[in-house]
Design an enzyme around this catalytic site. Structure first.
Site, PDB file in Angstrom:
ATOM      1  N   PHE A 149      -5.391   0.436  76.741  1.00  0.00           N
ATOM      2  CA  PHE A 149      -5.031  -0.458  75.670  1.00  0.00           C
ATOM      3  C   PHE A 149      -6.218  -0.639  74.915  1.00  0.00           C
ATOM      4  CE2 PHE A 149      -3.928  -5.270  76.008  1.00  0.00           C
ATOM      5  CZ  PHE A 149      -3.436  -5.533  74.675  1.00  0.00           C
ATOM      6  N   GLU A 167       4.612 -26.992  55.427  1.00  0.00           N
ATOM      7  CA  GLU A 167       4.748 -28.445  54.815  1.00  0.00           C
ATOM      8  C   GLU A 167       3.610 -29.258  55.044  1.00  0.00           C
ATOM      9  OE1 GLU A 167       8.157 -26.408  55.054  1.00  0.00           O
ATOM     10  OE2 GLU A 167       7.513 -27.753  56.806  1.00  0.00           O
ATOM     11  N   ASP A 200       0.522  -5.545  67.298  1.00  0.00           N
ATOM     12  CA  ASP A 200       1.627  -6.271  67.472  1.00  0.00           C
ATOM     13  C   ASP A 200       1.780  -7.527  66.409  1.00  0.00           C
ATOM     14  OD1 ASP A 200       4.074  -7.066  68.040  1.00  0.00           O
ATOM     15  OD2 ASP A 200       3.587  -7.864  70.019  1.00  0.00           O
ATOM     16  N   ALA A 201       2.827  -7.741  65.920  1.00  0.00           N
ATOM     17  CA  ALA A 201       2.685  -9.052  64.953  1.00  0.00           C
ATOM     18  C   ALA A 201       2.917 -10.181  65.732  1.00  0.00           C
ATOM     19  CB  ALA A 201       4.162  -8.963  64.188  1.00  0.00           C
ATOM     20  N   ARG A 252       5.148 -18.969  69.724  1.00  0.00           N
ATOM     21  CA  ARG A 252       6.127 -18.126  70.557  1.00  0.00           C
ATOM     22  C   ARG A 252       5.462 -18.025  71.995  1.00  0.00           C
ATOM     23  NH1 ARG A 252       7.500 -12.595  67.167  1.00  0.00           N
ATOM     24  NH2 ARG A 252       5.193 -12.202  67.820  1.00  0.00           N
ATOM     25  N   LYS A 253       4.662 -19.120  72.440  1.00  0.00           N
ATOM     26  CA  LYS A 253       4.003 -18.927  73.779  1.00  0.00           C
ATOM     27  C   LYS A 253       4.276 -20.211  74.288  1.00  0.00           C
ATOM     28  CE  LYS A 253       3.132 -14.619  74.576  1.00  0.00           C
ATOM     29  NZ  LYS A 253       4.049 -14.142  73.641  1.00  0.00           N
ATOM     30  N   LYS A 278      -3.775 -10.237  78.741  1.00  0.00           N
ATOM     31  CA  LYS A 278      -2.906 -10.906  79.179  1.00  0.00           C
ATOM     32  C   LYS A 278      -3.154 -10.951  80.802  1.00  0.00           C
ATOM     33  CE  LYS A 278       1.245 -10.218  76.481  1.00  0.00           C
ATOM     34  NZ  LYS A 278       2.772  -9.914  76.634  1.00  0.00           N
ATOM     35  N   LYS A 280       1.260 -28.786  64.374  1.00  0.00           N
ATOM     36  CA  LYS A 280       2.076 -30.047  64.170  1.00  0.00           C
ATOM     37  C   LYS A 280       1.444 -31.223  64.309  1.00  0.00           C
ATOM     38  CE  LYS A 280       6.411 -27.773  65.658  1.00  0.00           C
ATOM     39  NZ  LYS A 280       7.620 -27.839  66.759  1.00  0.00           N
ATOM     40  N   LYS A 320       5.156 -35.604  65.032  1.00  0.00           N
ATOM     41  CA  LYS A 320       6.370 -34.588  65.628  1.00  0.00           C
ATOM     42  C   LYS A 320       6.247 -34.882  67.232  1.00  0.00           C
ATOM     43  CE  LYS A 320       5.684 -32.754  61.462  1.00  0.00           C
ATOM     44  NZ  LYS A 320       4.911 -33.055  60.298  1.00  0.00           N
ATOM     45  N   HIS A 344      -4.586 -12.514  71.702  1.00  0.00           N
ATOM     46  CA  HIS A 344      -3.197 -12.227  71.709  1.00  0.00           C
ATOM     47  C   HIS A 344      -2.788 -12.579  70.300  1.00  0.00           C
ATOM     48  CE1 HIS A 344       1.092 -12.367  72.370  1.00  0.00           C
ATOM     49  NE2 HIS A 344       0.985 -11.598  73.343  1.00  0.00           N
ATOM     50  N   ASP A 379       7.654 -33.224  69.353  1.00  0.00           N
ATOM     51  CA  ASP A 379       7.546 -31.894  70.218  1.00  0.00           C
ATOM     52  C   ASP A 379       6.142 -31.691  70.566  1.00  0.00           C
ATOM     53  OD1 ASP A 379       9.883 -30.796  69.641  1.00  0.00           O
ATOM     54  OD2 ASP A 379       9.253 -29.855  67.951  1.00  0.00           O
ATOM     55  N   ASP A 384       0.111 -13.626  69.168  1.00  0.00           N
ATOM     56  CA  ASP A 384       0.680 -15.128  68.880  1.00  0.00           C
ATOM     57  C   ASP A 384      -0.175 -16.300  69.208  1.00  0.00           C
ATOM     58  OD1 ASP A 384       3.265 -13.955  68.646  1.00  0.00           O
ATOM     59  OD2 ASP A 384       3.662 -14.067  70.790  1.00  0.00           O
ATOM     60  N   LYS A 385      -1.352 -16.157  70.117  1.00  0.00           N
ATOM     61  CA  LYS A 385      -2.297 -17.298  70.117  1.00  0.00           C
ATOM     62  C   LYS A 385      -3.279 -17.111  69.051  1.00  0.00           C
ATOM     63  CE  LYS A 385      -1.094 -19.473  73.075  1.00  0.00           C
ATOM     64  NZ  LYS A 385      -0.578 -20.733  72.762  1.00  0.00           N
ATOM     65  N   GLU A 419       2.560 -23.012  59.868  1.00  0.00           N
ATOM     66  CA  GLU A 419       3.164 -21.883  60.477  1.00  0.00           C
ATOM     67  C   GLU A 419       2.364 -20.954  60.185  1.00  0.00           C
ATOM     68  OE1 GLU A 419       5.151 -22.525  62.984  1.00  0.00           O
ATOM     69  OE2 GLU A 419       5.999 -24.436  62.330  1.00  0.00           O
TER      70      GLU A 419
END
Length: 424
Positions: free
Chosen positions: A257, A58, A265-266, A271-272, A182, A292, A296, A17, A298, A19-20, A45
């Protein structure tokens, strides 16, 4: 009183995918830096689109990493190779980088915390005292007794389906599959307990033809039959709750598909986040994990709160448990800790909060040291966080991760029993 019935749905995505792809690239870069310099500060990123991967962020480290090569190797291992990539190829895609050093203002706050615990009984190293949170924010951890790994059933099933989909593609069982895909599972609950599988949805990228047959009706019918036989049935084979005669199967509901991945798709790192955690079953603080380094919170505090929640459920103190922690940038001690057992606790949530404060040190450096978050890449052949970047960071059974341990469950149980006895 009538039983309360509801459907809850969670989704997962395969490693192909878009995003992945980005999450895995960002974490592959992190793995490489931490392997060479465990004290690296990394915030990488990634975005991908047709014919291009762009890495920015960074990074401060005492080593060199060939980032474009890491990007290409990651894309190759996912399966975007020539024709198999469906238009996106690790060799021919452009790789662009724009990397700066970590802000000195952030670094200063992280390196020397403004506050530290005075009476810490768990760990008391100089490094633990002096590292503050890499950012402000809130993080949630969750566990429940619906599965052996103490995860919500819908996200557990969705991950297993997505992982199996990738497995049958890579081992050649279904060689016509392509990397993007998916999964989604809707579970019917009665009185808060999972009772049956209502809907199983899988969308998978595929070749335009199967065994020379280009007729899309034939292709889609073949895919449905194959996925039921080689993906869905094996995933549910040993489960108590299985699809029944009324379970709905939605396989490639769009009807075709072929164009997928970054070509279709970008993609973007982070985003997941719901796929990465509990499939929406628990609250989420909003921070992503991939790319990260462990300073961090997060990332590191989300792992720590999962560890806390899982040990509470494993100790039998609650059937489900959610932990929230909050941090201020540069401050070591959490500004708040909250426990919610949703009415399933065997003792009060206030008492469980006391047990958490007594048994778990949630300062960033303590978390890093306890789980060895800086050393794990080197101990796993240079690939650790990248493996987590697809198919979930929590509840993993295929990867040994320290925050899935239940080594404090017995202690919590014994302390809770003493607490109950003293209250009588």
């Amino acid at each position: 009183m009538a039983s309360k019935r509801f459907l809850f749905t969670s989704e997962s995505v395969t490693e192909g995918h878009p995003d992945k792809v980005c999450d895995q690239i960002s974490d592959a870069i992190l793995d490489e830096f931490l392997t060479k310099d465990p004290k690296s500060r990394v915030a990488a990123e990634t975005t991908v689109t047709t014919g291009m991967a762009f890495v920015c962020g960074e990074i401060t480290a005492d080593c060199y990493v060939d980032i474009p090569q890491v990007v290409r190797n990651t894309i190759k291992n996912i399966g975007y190779i020539g024709r198999e990539g469906g238009g996106f190829d690790y060799k021919t895609c452009a790789v662009i980088t724009s990397i700066d050093e970590q802000s000195s203002d952030i670094a200063g706050g992280v390196n020397k915390a403004y506050e530290s615990r005075d009476n810490n009984a768990n760990t008391s190293t100089l490094e633990t005292e002096n590292i503050g949170a890499g950012d402000q924010g809130i993080m949630f951890g969750f566990a429940c007794n619906e599965t052996p790994e103490l995860m919500p059933l819908p996200i557990s099933l969705a991950h297993r389906l997505a992982l199996k989909l990738s497995e049958v593609r890579k081992n050649g069982t279904l060689s016509y599959l392509r990397p993007d895909g998916k999964s989604q599972v809707s579970v019917e609950y009665i009185d808060g307990k999972p009772s049956r599988i209502d809907t199983v949805l899988i969308s998978t990228q595929h070749d335009p033809e199967i065994e020379g047959n280009e007729d899309n009706k034939y292709v889609q019918q073949r895919i449905k039959e194959d996925l039921i036989k080689y993906v869905i049935e094996p995933v549910f084979a040993n489960d108590k709750i299985k699809p029944d005669a009324n379970t709905k199967y939605l396989i490639n509901p769009s009807g075709r598909f072929v164009i997928g991945g970054p070509q279709g798709d970008a993609g973007l790192t982070g985003r997941k986040i719901i796929v990465d955690t509990y499939g929406g079953y628990s609250r989420h603080g909003g921070g992503a994990f991939s790319g990260k380094d462990p300073t961090k919170v997060d990332r590191s505090a989300a792992y720590a709160t999962r560890y806390v929640a899982k040990n509470i459920v494993a100790a039998g103190l609650a059937e489900k448990c959610e932990i929230e922690v909050a941090y201020a940038i540069g401050v070591a001690e959490p500004v708040s800790i909250m426990v919610d057992t949703f009415g399933t606790g065997k003792i009060s949530d206030d008492k469980i909060e006391e047990l958490v404060s007594k048994n778990f040190d949630l300062r960033p450096a303590s978390i890093i040291n306890q789980f060895d978050l800086r050393g794990l890449p080197a101990k796993n052949g240079g690939k650790f966080y990248q493996k987590l970047a697809a198919y979930g960071h929590m509840g993993r059974l295929d990867i040994k991760v320290p925050w899935e341990a239940t080594d404090k469950a017995q202690t919590l149980k014994e302390q809770a029993e003493k607490c109950c006895c003293s209250c009588k």
